[in-house]
Write a protein that holds these residues in place. Structure first.
Motif, mmCIF file in Angstrom:
data_model
loop_
_atom_site.group_PDB
_atom_site.id
_atom_site.type_symbol
_atom_site.label_atom_id
_atom_site.label_comp_id
_atom_site.label_asym_id
_atom_site.label_seq_id
_atom_site.Cartn_x
_atom_site.Cartn_y
_atom_site.Cartn_z
ATOM 1 N N ARG A 1 0.828 -1.209 0.000
ATOM 2 C CA ARG A 1 0.000 0.000 0.000
ATOM 3 C C ARG A 1 0.862 1.258 0.000
ATOM 4 N NH1 ARG A 1 -3.735 2.559 4.308
ATOM 5 N NH2 ARG A 1 -5.086 3.798 2.962
ATOM 6 N N GLY A 2 1.985 1.226 0.707
ATOM 7 C CA GLY A 2 2.872 2.392 0.750
ATOM 8 C C GLY A 2 3.477 2.719 -0.600
ATOM 9 N N HIS A 3 3.885 1.690 -1.320
ATOM 10 C CA HIS A 3 4.478 1.922 -2.637
ATOM 11 C C HIS A 3 3.432 2.364 -3.657
ATOM 12 C CE1 HIS A 3 7.912 -0.885 -1.357
ATOM 13 N NE2 HIS A 3 8.280 0.373 -1.209
ATOM 14 N N THR A 4 2.247 1.812 -3.574
ATOM 15 C CA THR A 4 1.228 2.219 -4.539
ATOM 16 C C THR A 4 0.712 3.625 -4.233
ATOM 17 O OG1 THR A 4 -0.495 1.086 -3.272
ATOM 18 C CG2 THR A 4 0.503 -0.115 -5.092
ATOM 19 N N GLN A 5 0.801 4.069 -2.985
ATOM 20 C CA GLN A 5 0.416 5.442 -2.673
ATOM 21 C C GLN A 5 1.379 6.429 -3.307
ATOM 22 O OE1 GLN A 5 0.139 5.606 1.588
ATOM 23 N NE2 GLN A 5 -2.077 5.328 1.552
ATOM 24 N N CYS A 6 2.651 6.064 -3.385
ATOM 25 C CA CYS A 6 3.625 6.944 -4.052
ATOM 26 C C CYS A 6 3.314 7.063 -5.536
ATOM 27 C CB CYS A 6 5.038 6.406 -3.854
ATOM 28 S SG CYS A 6 5.589 6.435 -2.160
ATOM 29 N N VAL A 7 3.001 5.952 -6.171
ATOM 30 C CA VAL A 7 2.654 5.975 -7.591
ATOM 31 C C VAL A 7 1.361 6.747 -7.788
ATOM 32 C CG1 VAL A 7 2.010 4.514 -9.548
ATOM 33 C CG2 VAL A 7 3.861 3.819 -8.047
ATOM 34 N N ASN A 8 0.420 6.566 -6.893
ATOM 35 C CA ASN A 8 -0.845 7.282 -6.982
ATOM 36 C C ASN A 8 -0.630 8.786 -6.836
ATOM 37 O OD1 ASN A 8 -3.550 7.438 -7.375
ATOM 38 N ND2 ASN A 8 -4.120 6.806 -5.319
ATOM 39 N N PHE B 1 -7.263 3.149 -10.736
ATOM 40 C CA PHE B 1 -6.865 1.767 -10.463
ATOM 41 C C PHE B 1 -6.110 1.671 -9.145
ATOM 42 C CE2 PHE B 1 -3.523 -1.464 -10.670
ATOM 43 C CZ PHE B 1 -4.297 -2.600 -10.763
ATOM 44 N N TYR B 2 -5.099 2.540 -8.950
ATOM 45 C CA TYR B 2 -4.323 2.484 -7.712
ATOM 46 C C TYR B 2 -5.141 2.919 -6.510
ATOM 47 C CZ TYR B 2 0.033 1.215 -9.934
ATOM 48 O OH TYR B 2 1.012 0.550 -10.600
ATOM 49 N N SER B 3 -6.084 3.825 -6.694
ATOM 50 C CA SER B 3 -6.963 4.206 -5.578
ATOM 51 C C SER B 3 -7.834 3.029 -5.172
ATOM 52 C CB SER B 3 -7.845 5.379 -5.974
ATOM 53 O OG SER B 3 -7.098 6.515 -6.197
ATOM 54 N N GLY B 4 -8.404 2.342 -6.145
ATOM 55 C CA GLY B 4 -9.220 1.168 -5.849
ATOM 56 C C GLY B 4 -8.406 0.054 -5.218
ATOM 57 N N TYR B 5 -7.166 -0.113 -5.659
ATOM 58 C CA TYR B 5 -6.298 -1.138 -5.074
ATOM 59 C C TYR B 5 -5.979 -0.813 -3.623
ATOM 60 C CZ TYR B 5 -2.345 -4.243 -4.401
ATOM 61 O OH TYR B 5 -1.502 -5.193 -3.918
ATOM 62 N N GLY B 6 -5.721 0.486 -3.328
ATOM 63 C CA GLY B 6 -5.456 0.880 -1.950
ATOM 64 C C GLY B 6 -6.661 0.676 -1.060
#
Length: 88
Positions: free
Chosen positions: A29-36, A78-83
């Motif tokens: 979740r931390g890494h995908t928040q950076c991409v988001n 996509f990344y928001s939904g994944y988080g």
């Protein structure tokens, strides 16, 4: 607008780190928040361009945002939904 794009690109590149092989946290979740966050800024710049006047120095940023188009919005969603899925 080009200066914002240059600064955003430089800050993004400076913050990059190469992850070691076999890292299982690559899609945490931390890494995908950076991409988001990157895509949130791109969407913000895309909306911000509607409120400023276009000059000759802004052509690079406008053409970049035009090429990326809906791809940045769908990636952000996509990344928001994944988080959200991970937090549930």
């Amino acid at each position: 607008m080009d200066y914002f794009l240059y600064a955003f690109f430089i800050i993004s590149v400076i913050g990059m780190r190469i992850m070691p092989e076999g890292n299982r946290e690559y899609i945490s979740r931390g890494h995908t928040q950076c991409v988001n966050g990157v895509f949130v800024m791109m969407v913000f710049l895309s909306h911000f361009k509607q409120y400023i006047t276009c000059g000759p120095r802004d052509e690079l940023a406008f053409s970049f945002l035009k090429c990326v188009g809906q791809g940045m919005v769908t990636t952000f969603l996509f990344y928001s939904g994944y988080g959200i899925m991970l937090s549930i």
